[in-house]
Design a protein around this motif. Structure first.
Motif, PDB file in Angstrom:
ATOM      1  N   GLU A  31       0.829  -1.206   0.000  1.00 17.01           N
ATOM      2  CA  GLU A  31       0.000   0.000   0.000  1.00 17.01           C
ATOM      3  C   GLU A  31       0.862   1.254   0.000  1.00 17.01           C
ATOM      4  O   GLU A  31       0.586   2.215  -0.729  1.00 17.01           O
ATOM      5  CB  GLU A  31      -0.927   0.011   1.217  1.00 17.01           C
ATOM      6  CG  GLU A  31      -1.834   1.229   1.274  1.00 17.01           C
ATOM      7  CD  GLU A  31      -2.758   1.201   2.476  1.00 17.01           C
ATOM      8  OE1 GLU A  31      -3.946   0.871   2.293  1.00 17.01           O
ATOM      9  OE2 GLU A  31      -2.289   1.496   3.603  1.00 17.01           O
ATOM     10  N   CYS A  32       1.916   1.250   0.820  1.00 17.43           N
ATOM     11  CA  CYS A  32       2.818   2.395   0.875  1.00 17.43           C
ATOM     12  C   CYS A  32       3.517   2.592  -0.469  1.00 17.43           C
ATOM     13  O   CYS A  32       3.654   3.719  -0.948  1.00 17.43           O
ATOM     14  CB  CYS A  32       3.845   2.204   1.994  1.00 17.43           C
ATOM     15  SG  CYS A  32       4.964   3.595   2.225  1.00 17.43           S
ATOM     16  N   GLN A  34       2.385   1.762  -3.371  1.00 15.91           N
ATOM     17  CA  GLN A  34       1.400   2.306  -4.306  1.00 15.91           C
ATOM     18  C   GLN A  34       1.279   3.818  -4.124  1.00 15.91           C
ATOM     19  O   GLN A  34       1.186   4.572  -5.106  1.00 15.91           O
ATOM     20  CB  GLN A  34       0.046   1.634  -4.088  1.00 15.91           C
ATOM     21  CG  GLN A  34      -0.013   0.189  -4.551  1.00 15.91           C
ATOM     22  CD  GLN A  34      -1.362  -0.455  -4.251  1.00 15.91           C
ATOM     23  OE1 GLN A  34      -2.215   0.118  -3.578  1.00 15.91           O
ATOM     24  NE2 GLN A  34      -1.558  -1.669  -4.750  1.00 15.91           N
ATOM     25  N   ASP A  35       1.278   4.252  -2.866  1.00 17.52           N
ATOM     26  CA  ASP A  35       1.220   5.685  -2.584  1.00 17.52           C
ATOM     27  C   ASP A  35       2.430   6.407  -3.178  1.00 17.52           C
ATOM     28  O   ASP A  35       2.304   7.492  -3.755  1.00 17.52           O
ATOM     29  CB  ASP A  35       1.163   5.943  -1.076  1.00 17.52           C
ATOM     30  CG  ASP A  35      -0.127   5.469  -0.437  1.00 17.52           C
ATOM     31  OD1 ASP A  35      -1.104   5.242  -1.179  1.00 17.52           O
ATOM     32  OD2 ASP A  35      -0.163   5.344   0.802  1.00 17.52           O
ATOM     33  N   LEU A  39       2.625   9.321  -6.026  1.00 19.66           N
ATOM     34  CA  LEU A  39       3.318  10.590  -5.766  1.00 19.66           C
ATOM     35  C   LEU A  39       4.397  10.842  -6.825  1.00 19.66           C
ATOM     36  O   LEU A  39       4.587  11.981  -7.271  1.00 19.66           O
ATOM     37  CB  LEU A  39       3.944  10.576  -4.376  1.00 19.66           C
ATOM     38  CG  LEU A  39       2.995  10.808  -3.211  1.00 19.66           C
ATOM     39  CD1 LEU A  39       3.660  10.405  -1.900  1.00 19.66           C
ATOM     40  CD2 LEU A  39       2.546  12.275  -3.147  1.00 19.66           C
ATOM     41  N   ALA A  89      -2.753  12.139  -5.068  1.00 18.48           N
ATOM     42  CA  ALA A  89      -1.587  11.435  -4.526  1.00 18.48           C
ATOM     43  C   ALA A  89      -1.295  11.882  -3.100  1.00 18.48           C
ATOM     44  O   ALA A  89      -1.036  11.057  -2.214  1.00 18.48           O
ATOM     45  CB  ALA A  89      -0.371  11.687  -5.414  1.00 18.48           C
ATOM     46  N   GLN A  92      -4.157  10.783  -0.674  1.00 21.24           N
ATOM     47  CA  GLN A  92      -4.180   9.344  -0.428  1.00 21.24           C
ATOM     48  C   GLN A  92      -3.144   8.973   0.633  1.00 21.24           C
ATOM     49  O   GLN A  92      -3.431   8.205   1.566  1.00 21.24           O
ATOM     50  CB  GLN A  92      -3.899   8.588  -1.725  1.00 21.24           C
ATOM     51  CG  GLN A  92      -3.880   7.063  -1.555  1.00 21.24           C
ATOM     52  CD  GLN A  92      -3.829   6.352  -2.880  1.00 21.24           C
ATOM     53  OE1 GLN A  92      -4.716   6.494  -3.722  1.00 21.24           O
ATOM     54  NE2 GLN A  92      -2.773   5.561  -3.095  1.00 21.24           N
ATOM     55  N   LEU A  93      -1.931   9.510   0.513  1.00 22.55           N
ATOM     56  CA  LEU A  93      -0.903   9.225   1.512  1.00 22.55           C
ATOM     57  C   LEU A  93      -1.314   9.764   2.877  1.00 22.55           C
ATOM     58  O   LEU A  93      -1.167   9.079   3.901  1.00 22.55           O
ATOM     59  CB  LEU A  93       0.429   9.836   1.089  1.00 22.55           C
ATOM     60  CG  LEU A  93       1.561   9.702   2.122  1.00 22.55           C
ATOM     61  CD1 LEU A  93       1.909   8.244   2.348  1.00 22.55           C
ATOM     62  CD2 LEU A  93       2.783  10.497   1.688  1.00 22.55           C
ATOM     63  N   HIS A  96      -3.759   7.479   4.585  1.00 25.58           N
ATOM     64  CA  HIS A  96      -3.160   6.266   5.132  1.00 25.58           C
ATOM     65  C   HIS A  96      -2.320   6.574   6.376  1.00 25.58           C
ATOM     66  O   HIS A  96      -2.273   5.767   7.315  1.00 25.58           O
ATOM     67  CB  HIS A  96      -2.310   5.585   4.060  1.00 25.58           C
ATOM     68  CG  HIS A  96      -3.125   5.044   2.926  1.00 25.58           C
ATOM     69  ND1 HIS A  96      -2.623   4.843   1.659  1.00 25.58           N
ATOM     70  CD2 HIS A  96      -4.434   4.667   2.871  1.00 25.58           C
ATOM     71  CE1 HIS A  96      -3.574   4.358   0.877  1.00 25.58           C
ATOM     72  NE2 HIS A  96      -4.685   4.249   1.583  1.00 25.58           N
ATOM     73  N   SER A 136      -9.775  12.475   1.311  1.00 27.37           N
ATOM     74  CA  SER A 136     -10.522  11.305   0.868  1.00 27.37           C
ATOM     75  C   SER A 136     -11.653  10.963   1.834  1.00 27.37           C
ATOM     76  O   SER A 136     -11.625  11.333   3.008  1.00 27.37           O
ATOM     77  CB  SER A 136      -9.581  10.092   0.753  1.00 27.37           C
ATOM     78  OG  SER A 136      -9.129   9.689   2.039  1.00 27.37           O
TER      79      SER A 136
END
Length: 241
Positions: A31-32, A34-35, A39, A89, A92-93, A96, A136
Motif C-alpha cells: 500500500e505504501c 502504491q502511494d 506521488l 496522490a 491518499q498518503l 493512510h 478522501s
C-alpha cells in the motif's frame, strides 16, 4: 434543508505523525509503495513548476538503500502541503498516515467547541449534514470516528471527496445534489475558501463563509459580498419539512 461543510471549518487542528517516521515504518508494504508510485507520477507531472521536488525510483533490491527516496517523498509532500495542493496522490498518503495514527491511538481530531452542539441541533430539527472535502472519504471517516468527542460518524449523513469533482468547479455541487436527490437551492455550503464559495453559488447553492483563526484573510470585497460567520452557533436554519 441540507448542510455541506468542509472539515477545514470543523477541526481546530489535527496532529499527524511525521512523514519520515510513517514511511520508514511502512515502506515495505505494498500500500505504501502504491502511494509512492502515485506521488512519483504526480511529481513527473509537476516537473515544470517552480520548486517541484522529483522522486527517484527505488529498485527494491536488497542492497538498494531507500533512504534517498524516502527523503525525496517527504520533501515532495512538504512542498505540496506548503502550496496547499489537493492532489489525489497527496491526499491518499495523508489518509493512510491518519489511519495508522488513529489506529495506534496517537492522534485524535479536535473540533471547534461550537461544532458538535450545532450539528446535533440541526439533525434534531430534521436536517441532513454531509461532508465535502478534498481529503478522501476514508480520511474523513477516520477523523470523525476518532475525535476528542468520541465516534461522531452518526452525525454525518454522507461523505464526498474530489472523486465527484473538484471543489472549485460548480458541476461538482450539481453532481452532489443529484446523488442525494436534493435541489441545489435547498443546500447550504459552509467553507473558508471563496473560490469554493463562488463555484457553489454558480450551482445555485447557498453559501456562508466561515472565518476561523488561522484561515486565509478575506478582501474587503469578499467581506462585503459573502455572508460571514465565525461560529456554527450563528446560523439559524429553517427546520426540515
Amino acid at each position: 434543508f441540507l448542510v455541506f461543510v468542509s472539515p477545514a471549518e470543523i477541526f481546530a487542528f489535527v496532529r499527524l505523525l511525521k512523514n519520515l517516521e510513517y514511511l520508514q515504518t511502512h515502506w515495505g508494504e505494498e500500500e505504501c509503495q502504491q502511494d509512492v508510485r502515485l506521488l512519483r507520477k504526480q511529481a513527473e507531472e509537476d516537473s515544470h513548476l517552480d520548486g517541484a521536488v522529483p522522486i527517484p525510483a527505488w529498485s527494491g533490491s536488497g542492497g538498494d538503500d531507500p533512504q534517498r527516496t524516502i527523503q525525496a517523498v517527504v520533501d515532495n509532500v512538504c512542498w505540496q502541503m506548503a502550496l496547499d495542493r489537493k492532489t489525489t496522490a497527496l491526499k491518499q498518503l495523508q489518509g493512510h498516515m491518519w489511519r495508522a495514527a488513529f489506529a495506534a491511538g496517537r492522534v485524535k481530531a479536535e473540533f471547534f467547541e461550537d461544532v458538535v452542539p450545532a450539528v446535533r441541533k440541526w439533525r434534531e430539527a430534521g436536517m441532513k449534514v454531509y461532508i465535502y472535502s478534498s481529503g478522501s472519504v476514508e480520511a474523513q471517516k477516520l477523523l470523525f470516528g476518532h475525535s476528542t468527542e468520541g465516534d461522531i460518524l452518526e452525525l454525518v449523513d454522507g461523505h464526498f471527496d474530489t472523486k465527484i469533482g473538484h471543489k472549485v468547479e460548480s458541476e461538482s455541487y450539481r453532481k452532489i445534489a443529484s446523488s442525494i436527490g436534493c435541489a441545489t437551492n435547498n443546500i447550504l455550503f459552509l467553507t473558508d475558501v471563496t473560490l469554493e464559495a463562488s463555484a457553489a453559488e454558480e450551482a445555485d447553492v447557498h453559501v456562508a463563509v466561515v472565518v476561523r483563526p488561522g484561515n486565509a484573510g478575506l478582501t474587503d470585497d469578499e467581506k462585503t459580498y459573502y455572508s460571514l460567520i465565525s461560529s456554527f452557533s450563528e446560523l439559524y436554519l429553517p427546520s426540515s419539512a
